[in-house]
Design a protein around this motif. Structure first.
Motif, PDB file in Angstrom:
ATOM      1  N   VAL A  81      -2.534   6.716  -8.518  1.00  0.00           N
ATOM      2  CA  VAL A  81      -2.163   5.621  -7.638  1.00  0.00           C
ATOM      3  C   VAL A  81      -3.427   4.790  -7.475  1.00  0.00           C
ATOM      4  N   ALA A 119       8.478   7.578  -0.059  1.00  0.00           N
ATOM      5  CA  ALA A 119       7.347   8.234  -0.739  1.00  0.00           C
ATOM      6  C   ALA A 119       7.814   9.524  -1.402  1.00  0.00           C
ATOM      7  N   THR A 165       3.448  -1.067  -4.564  1.00  0.00           N
ATOM      8  CA  THR A 165       3.161   0.343  -4.839  1.00  0.00           C
ATOM      9  C   THR A 165       3.703   0.762  -6.200  1.00  0.00           C
ATOM     10  N   HIS A 205       0.838  -1.202   0.000  1.00  0.00           N
ATOM     11  CA  HIS A 205       0.000   0.000   0.000  1.00  0.00           C
ATOM     12  C   HIS A 205       0.872   1.251   0.000  1.00  0.00           C
ATOM     13  N   TRP A 206       0.582   2.184  -0.904  1.00  0.00           N
ATOM     14  CA  TRP A 206       1.398   3.392  -1.017  1.00  0.00           C
ATOM     15  C   TRP A 206       1.459   4.176   0.284  1.00  0.00           C
ATOM     16  N   ASP A 207       0.394   4.116   1.069  1.00  0.00           N
ATOM     17  CA  ASP A 207       0.381   4.886   2.317  1.00  0.00           C
ATOM     18  C   ASP A 207       1.162   4.204   3.438  1.00  0.00           C
ATOM     19  N   ASP A 208       1.724   3.030   3.168  1.00  0.00           N
ATOM     20  CA  ASP A 208       2.595   2.353   4.129  1.00  0.00           C
ATOM     21  C   ASP A 208       4.080   2.581   3.837  1.00  0.00           C
ATOM     22  N   GLU A 256       8.243   7.658   4.792  1.00  0.00           N
ATOM     23  CA  GLU A 256       8.115   9.002   4.228  1.00  0.00           C
ATOM     24  C   GLU A 256       9.224   9.322   3.227  1.00  0.00           C
TER      25      GLU A 256
END
Length: 140
Positions: free
Chosen positions: A84, A57, A92, A48-51, A54
């Motif tokens: 996304v 990302a 991701t 998952h991109w939100d995992d 930082e």
């Protein structure tokens, strides 16, 4: 089991690369919405991109910005769209594609592409990125 993107990154499956650094790659998608549609993918498998950490990302977005400059140079679009979605591969990835209208960001427009077509598009984008001074595009 490694994701299909990890297999591409590791050279176990073919891929048409336009960018490679220690943390991210970019390569052509095999089912483009339109010419120039590519993916920016972290080397590290994160579902998952939100995992993503930082820093990773942020790095992925910086690579996407640089690749977008190459896409702009080659295709002269009004914008370079970024999506996304992440439903099709549990690794991701950012979809980048040159667009002139919002309706072009539609996965129902995807079509299978031939390897020679992908290779030709990748070469154009790599050449543009190298001309812009991005040595990471010397990966073809």
């Amino acid at each position: 089991m490694a994701s299909i993107f990890t297999q591409i990154i590791n050279g176990e499956l073919p891929g048409h690369f336009i960018w490679r650094d220690e943390r991210a790659v970019a390569f052509m998608t095999i089912a483009p919405i339109k010419s120039g549609h590519c993916l920016v993918v972290p080397v590290e498998e994160v579902d998952h991109w939100d995992d993503m950490p930082e820093e990773l990302a942020a790095h992925l977005m910086l690579v996407a910005q640089k690749v977008a400059k190459g896409l702009k140079s080659v295709y002269q679009p009004k914008r370079v769209g970024v999506m996304v979605a992440g439903l099709e591969v549990p690794h991701t990835h950012l979809h980048l594609l040159p667009i002139d209208a919002i309706g072009e960001l539609d996965f129902s427009l995807q079509r299978p592409a031939e390897a020679d077509e992908l290779a030709a598009e990748a070469q154009k984008i790599r050449t543009s990125l190298l001309d812009l001074g991005f040595k990471e595009a010397d990966c073809g």
